[in-house]
Design an enzyme around this catalytic site. Structure first.
Site, mmCIF file in Angstrom:
data_model
loop_
_atom_site.group_PDB
_atom_site.id
_atom_site.type_symbol
_atom_site.label_atom_id
_atom_site.label_comp_id
_atom_site.label_asym_id
_atom_site.label_seq_id
_atom_site.Cartn_x
_atom_site.Cartn_y
_atom_site.Cartn_z
ATOM 1 N N CYS A 131 11.753 11.111 -11.957
ATOM 2 C CA CYS A 131 10.952 10.515 -10.890
ATOM 3 C C CYS A 131 11.588 9.190 -10.504
ATOM 4 O O CYS A 131 11.720 8.290 -11.352
ATOM 5 C CB CYS A 131 9.515 10.314 -11.370
ATOM 6 S SG CYS A 131 8.436 9.526 -10.165
ATOM 7 N N CYS A 139 5.088 -1.660 -2.713
ATOM 8 C CA CYS A 139 4.635 -0.693 -1.721
ATOM 9 C C CYS A 139 3.690 -1.390 -0.751
ATOM 10 O O CYS A 139 2.976 -2.328 -1.121
ATOM 11 C CB CYS A 139 3.917 0.473 -2.409
ATOM 12 S SG CYS A 139 3.483 1.834 -1.303
ATOM 13 N N CYS A 156 2.192 4.823 -12.618
ATOM 14 C CA CYS A 156 3.225 4.271 -11.754
ATOM 15 C C CYS A 156 2.953 2.804 -11.450
ATOM 16 O O CYS A 156 1.889 2.434 -10.955
ATOM 17 C CB CYS A 156 3.281 5.075 -10.462
ATOM 18 S SG CYS A 156 4.611 4.582 -9.361
#
Length: 388
Positions: free
Chosen positions: A136, A143, A375
């Site tokens: 990943c 973000c 994450c």
């Protein structure tokens, strides 16, 4: 001769390991241009400007991407004079590993820093399974989407990753997994790549596209395109280009099949509401090849939010008619989150309803619970250390 070859390989691995794990070593590369991340034509142009024939550039390209060489002195078929000339002006730098955590279940999570910038650090996670190994990767530092259930959404966007920084995550994982030098006709340990780490890949389309071209070049890393999947939160206008230009798989971070609910937990839905998103998915399925036309719809299970029987029926109705697979994801709690994961019984019941409606569905097995697996968690801990 065999002993000498083994000795060279051990020396190369030791040097690479020292480079990847030492942030201080990157200081010596700052004055030199990084060849890693450059295309074959770029490298050919560089060596031709040095007065060398074009085939030398192709040799260097193969050494970097197929054999995983990071030292010019190990590029054995190059003249010594060219090796020395390259060493003076260039380097091969994947990035530096700041942290490397190994879970009891075999999951490996790495925090990788680029360009000696403590803020430019991202996570990459390798998940080994019996028949495949999935890496990943991240596409941005931070973000901008602010999805309410995602830990990375608590971090502001710092910058886009370059093609070299994206592909570098793969090269580091491939080295650790002993996939380099590349061996033809042998399944690599890092067999699949998913863009499901930090950032929205389609908001960095140019660099993600360049990185994929580097990783899938048969003369380089040679990753099969159908073994790469881009996961997007729903940047609808760019979704068809995943099929026409990149020819890789598509995953949609859906998480709600009701437009109002999705807007509440995923603000991007205000810009690209579900009808527009589903039209783009239909177009993707129409033009994609047979090996990657099935779309994965990711659905995080949030207790009391999106996990009722009604929500399951809405999901089935939304994706009906598409070649689809639903991946149900038990929520991975993180400090400060307002959500809880649905119970195992509720997840199983939800999955059963979807399957009984004729849609393929599975439940993702939680991995790496003991190593800050959600994450963005490892990055947040790092940022607090930097700010201290």
């Amino acid at each position: 001769m065999i002993c000498c070859t083994i000795s060279r390989q051990l020396r190369r691995f030791a040097c690479l390991r020292a480079r990847m794990y030492s942030t201080a070593s990157s200081a010596g590369t700052e004055a030199r241009s990084n060849l890693f991340g450059k295309s074959k034509s770029d490298i050919v142009k560089i060596v031709e400007e040095m007065g060398q024939p074009a085939f030398r550039g192709k040799q260097i390209y193969e050494w970097i991407y197929s054999k995983g060489a990071t030292l010019f002195q190990d590029m054995a078929n190059l003249p010594n004079s060219l090796q020395e000339q390259l060493e003076r002006g260039y380097c091969v730098d994947y990035g530096q590993i700041l942290q490397n955590q190994l879970s009891v279940d075999g999951t490996r999570k790495m925090l990788i820093q680029f360009k000696n910038d403590s803020r430019a650090a991202v996570e990459a996670v390798f998940i080994p399974e019996e028949h495949r190994g999935t890496l990943c990767v991240s596409s941005q530092v931070g973000c901008s989407l602010s999805c309410t259930f995602c830990h990375t959404g608590t971090q502001s966007l710092y910058r886009n990753l370059t093609a070299a920084e994206i592909a570098g995550q793969y090269m580091i994982a491939a080295w650790i997994a002993k996939d380099l030098p590349r061996r033809i006709n042998q399944r690599p340990n890092v067999s699949n790549i998913v863009f499901m780490g930090q950032g929205e890949p389609l908001y960095n389309f140019r660099n993600v596209s360049s990185a994929i071209k580097l990783m899938t070049d048969p003369d380089g890393a040679g990753v099969a395109p159908w073994r790469i999947t881009i996961s997007t939160s729903g940047v609808a206008p760019l979704i068809p280009r995943i099929a026409t230009e990149l020819r890789v798989g598509l995953a949609i971070s859906l998480h709600a099949a009701d437009n109002d609910l999705r807007t509440e937990i995923m603000p991007i839905n205000k810009t690209y509401p579900l009808p527009l998103l589903m039209n783009s998915c239909t177009e993707f399925a129409r033009i994609a090849g047979p090996q990657n036309r099935r779309i994965t719809f990711e659905y995080v299970m949030l207790d009391g939010v999106n996990d009722s029987d009604r929500h399951a029926k809405q999901l089935v109705d939304l994706i009906h008619g598409l070649p689809a697979h639903v991946n149900l994801i038990p929520f991975n709690p993180w400090p400060g989150s307002a959500y809880r994961s649905s119970s195992a019984a509720r997840v199983a019941a939800f999955c059963g309803l979807v399957r009984n409606s004729g849609v393929h569905a599975s439940v993702r097995t939680p991995r790496g619970d003991d190593i800050l697996a959600a994450c963005g968690q490892l990055k947040s801990v790092h940022d607090k250390t930097v700010d201290a």
